[in-house]
Motif scaffolding. Structure first.
Motif, PDB file in Angstrom:
ATOM      1  N   ARG A 158       0.853  -1.149  -0.043  1.00  0.00           N
ATOM      2  CA  ARG A 158      -0.064  -0.030  -0.008  1.00  0.00           C
ATOM      3  C   ARG A 158       0.779   1.203  -0.029  1.00  0.00           C
ATOM      4  O   ARG A 158       2.105   1.066   0.618  1.00  0.00           O
ATOM      5  CB  ARG A 158      -0.832   0.165   1.086  1.00  0.00           C
ATOM      6  CG  ARG A 158      -2.056  -1.002   1.388  1.00  0.00           C
ATOM      7  CD  ARG A 158      -2.691  -1.020   2.579  1.00  0.00           C
ATOM      8  NE  ARG A 158      -3.920  -0.089   2.674  1.00  0.00           N
ATOM      9  CZ  ARG A 158      -4.417   0.128   3.691  1.00  0.00           C
ATOM     10  NH1 ARG A 158      -4.421  -0.561   4.786  1.00  0.00           N
ATOM     11  NH2 ARG A 158      -5.515   1.168   3.432  1.00  0.00           N
ATOM     12  N   PRO A 159       0.371   2.488  -0.528  1.00  0.00           N
ATOM     13  CA  PRO A 159       1.240   3.581  -0.571  1.00  0.00           C
ATOM     14  C   PRO A 159       1.226   4.188   1.075  1.00  0.00           C
ATOM     15  O   PRO A 159       0.126   3.986   1.698  1.00  0.00           O
ATOM     16  CB  PRO A 159       0.457   4.562  -1.380  1.00  0.00           C
ATOM     17  CG  PRO A 159      -0.739   3.886  -1.517  1.00  0.00           C
ATOM     18  CD  PRO A 159      -0.827   2.543  -1.372  1.00  0.00           C
ATOM     19  N   GLN A 231      -5.653   4.534  -4.595  1.00  0.00           N
ATOM     20  CA  GLN A 231      -5.933   5.907  -5.021  1.00  0.00           C
ATOM     21  C   GLN A 231      -4.984   7.072  -4.363  1.00  0.00           C
ATOM     22  O   GLN A 231      -4.750   8.289  -4.512  1.00  0.00           O
ATOM     23  CB  GLN A 231      -7.521   6.461  -4.477  1.00  0.00           C
ATOM     24  CG  GLN A 231      -7.497   6.487  -3.001  1.00  0.00           C
ATOM     25  CD  GLN A 231      -7.895   5.042  -2.411  1.00  0.00           C
ATOM     26  OE1 GLN A 231      -7.693   4.074  -2.725  1.00  0.00           O
ATOM     27  NE2 GLN A 231      -8.068   4.904  -0.896  1.00  0.00           N
ATOM     28  N   ASN A 232      -3.948   6.604  -3.435  1.00  0.00           N
ATOM     29  CA  ASN A 232      -3.202   7.353  -2.711  1.00  0.00           C
ATOM     30  C   ASN A 232      -1.808   7.319  -3.328  1.00  0.00           C
ATOM     31  O   ASN A 232      -0.978   7.447  -2.850  1.00  0.00           O
ATOM     32  CB  ASN A 232      -3.050   7.282  -1.241  1.00  0.00           C
ATOM     33  CG  ASN A 232      -4.471   7.457  -0.391  1.00  0.00           C
ATOM     34  OD1 ASN A 232      -5.156   8.516  -0.801  1.00  0.00           O
ATOM     35  ND2 ASN A 232      -4.764   6.710   0.517  1.00  0.00           N
ATOM     36  N   VAL A 257     -11.698   6.054  -5.584  1.00  0.00           N
ATOM     37  CA  VAL A 257     -11.039   7.514  -6.220  1.00  0.00           C
ATOM     38  C   VAL A 257     -11.907   8.479  -5.511  1.00  0.00           C
ATOM     39  O   VAL A 257     -11.643   9.583  -5.653  1.00  0.00           O
ATOM     40  CB  VAL A 257     -11.324   7.829  -7.787  1.00  0.00           C
ATOM     41  CG1 VAL A 257     -10.532   7.001  -8.414  1.00  0.00           C
ATOM     42  CG2 VAL A 257     -12.723   7.281  -8.114  1.00  0.00           C
ATOM     43  N   THR A 258     -12.832   8.234  -4.390  1.00  0.00           N
ATOM     44  CA  THR A 258     -13.533   9.077  -3.702  1.00  0.00           C
ATOM     45  C   THR A 258     -13.082   9.280  -2.413  1.00  0.00           C
ATOM     46  O   THR A 258     -13.472  10.095  -1.493  1.00  0.00           O
ATOM     47  CB  THR A 258     -15.179   8.885  -3.444  1.00  0.00           C
ATOM     48  OG1 THR A 258     -15.175   7.737  -2.921  1.00  0.00           O
ATOM     49  CG2 THR A 258     -15.658   8.410  -5.008  1.00  0.00           C
ATOM     50  N   LEU A 270      -4.611   6.500  -9.624  1.00  0.00           N
ATOM     51  CA  LEU A 270      -5.576   5.433  -9.874  1.00  0.00           C
ATOM     52  C   LEU A 270      -6.363   6.445 -10.956  1.00  0.00           C
ATOM     53  O   LEU A 270      -6.985   5.666 -11.743  1.00  0.00           O
ATOM     54  CB  LEU A 270      -6.362   5.106  -8.517  1.00  0.00           C
ATOM     55  CG  LEU A 270      -7.478   3.999  -8.605  1.00  0.00           C
ATOM     56  CD1 LEU A 270      -6.727   2.710  -9.364  1.00  0.00           C
ATOM     57  CD2 LEU A 270      -8.193   3.703  -7.696  1.00  0.00           C
ATOM     58  N   SER A 271      -6.831   7.512 -10.620  1.00  0.00           N
ATOM     59  CA  SER A 271      -7.592   8.159 -11.725  1.00  0.00           C
ATOM     60  C   SER A 271      -6.980   8.518 -13.211  1.00  0.00           C
ATOM     61  O   SER A 271      -7.490   8.365 -14.089  1.00  0.00           O
ATOM     62  CB  SER A 271      -8.042   9.711 -10.889  1.00  0.00           C
ATOM     63  OG  SER A 271      -8.761   9.674  -9.751  1.00  0.00           O
ATOM     64  N   ALA A 272      -5.598   8.683 -13.010  1.00  0.00           N
ATOM     65  CA  ALA A 272      -4.866   8.747 -14.223  1.00  0.00           C
ATOM     66  C   ALA A 272      -4.727   7.240 -15.019  1.00  0.00           C
ATOM     67  O   ALA A 272      -4.730   7.440 -16.308  1.00  0.00           O
ATOM     68  CB  ALA A 272      -3.542   9.372 -13.963  1.00  0.00           C
TER      69      ALA A 272
END
Length: 323
Positions: A158-159, A231-232, A257-258, A270-272
């Protein structure tokens, strides 16, 4: 409108449940009144609701005859599958892993698609809210791959981004420091394997847990790799992680992503990545919604409430978008 359905003995027993619990659950879910007398089920309600309920009841009856246990969650599987023109039995019969009395199988149509994507693709992205089974199912498939000797190790990462708390000053070695980050992954592992087996695998390096930064410079062969809370990640970290892929390995990336905990002006990797890699062969994207939440029903309502609130927010209060 009223319709009556004659049920098989096994189906009647399953649909009644203890103290008519299943009938009550069915009535609430299908917006109809259901009355069972012997093997004859009477459905009362609005015409459209009665017709829909009859389809669900027949599917549940067929599952009961096939030997499936009918519980309240089964109703949601069946109704969700019918809404999306899928076969409920194909979802319920896809048992991924068994541990003691626990049987792990998809519970929604999207969970089934997610499991199939992990099987079929080298890299799968599971994107959606908390409680949709993204991490749990990925760990189950990782345990299965290790059990079948399809891979030599499981790597969980995990990040290192805190959701408000600071972990840098926690006492102990690396394992002790990253334990709070990776506790959800550990919890899932202990649901799949005996505690002694998990400890043994950790000591031998068969199961490896590490912050994302420790992946840099490595090539991961013969591994089942799970990146959680993706997402992070930044776009650069996501690229670094994905290019660690080696031969005979499988990667699952999960995130929501929220729930980005990065600074407001920092884009989420993750969005990109969904824009960059969508459509690339051997990479699958499965997107979950609030209908896939399989925790307590209140969790689903909480997710829905937050989604509605986010949509009502003024533009200046929304997370910054990537340029």
């Amino acid at each position: 409108m009223r319709t009556q359905i004659e049920l098989d003995n096994a189906a009647a027993a399953e649909l009644a449940g203890t103290g008519d619990s299943m009938l009550n659950a069915l009535s609430a879910q299908l917006n109809c009144d259901l009355i069972l007398r012997g093997n004859l089920l009477t459905i009362d309600g609005e015409p459209d609701a009665v017709q829909a309920a009859a389809v669900v009841v027949r599917e549940l009856s067929a599952l009961a005859v096939q030997g499936h246990e009918i519980v309240p969650s089964t109703i949601e599987v069946v109704t969700g599958a019918i809404d999306q023109h899928e076969d409920p039995a194909a979802i319920l019969e896809d048992v991924i892993w068994r541990h003691r009395s626990t049987k792990i199988a998809p519970k929604t149509v999207n969970q089934k698609r997610y499991v199939d994507s992990i099987r079929e693709n080298t890299i799968t992205f599971g994107i959606g809210p908390a409680g949709t089974g993204k991490t749990f199912l990925a760990v189950a498939l990782a345990a299965l791959a290790l059990h079948r000797r399809e891979v030599n190790r499981i790597i969980l990462t995990r990040p290192a981004v805190e959701a408000g708390e600071r972990l840098g000053f926690l006492p102990g070695d690396l394992m002790a420091k990253v334990d709070p980050y990776l506790r959800p992954l550990f919890d899932a592992l202990h649901d799949m394997l005996e505690a002694e087996k998990v400890t043994q695998y950790l000591e031998r390096g068969v199961i490896e847990v590490a912050p994302l930064a420790f992946m840099r410079g490595r090539t991961l062969n013969d591994s089942f790799i799970i990146l959680d809370e993706a997402q992070n990640t930044t776009p650069e970290q996501m690229k670094m992680f994905l290019t660690r892929l080696g031969f005979n390995s499988k990667v699952v990336v999960t995130g929501d992503v929220t729930q980005v905990d990065l600074p407001r002006d920092q884009a989420s990797g993750l969005s990109a990545v969904s824009e960059i890699l969508d459509g690339v062969q051997d990479i699958g994207f499965v997107r979950f919604g609030e209908e896939d939440v399989v925790r307590h029903k209140l969790v689903r309502r909480i997710v829905a409430a937050y989604n509605e609130h986010s949509q009502r927010q003024a533009p200046e209060l929304r997370p910054a978008k990537r340029a």
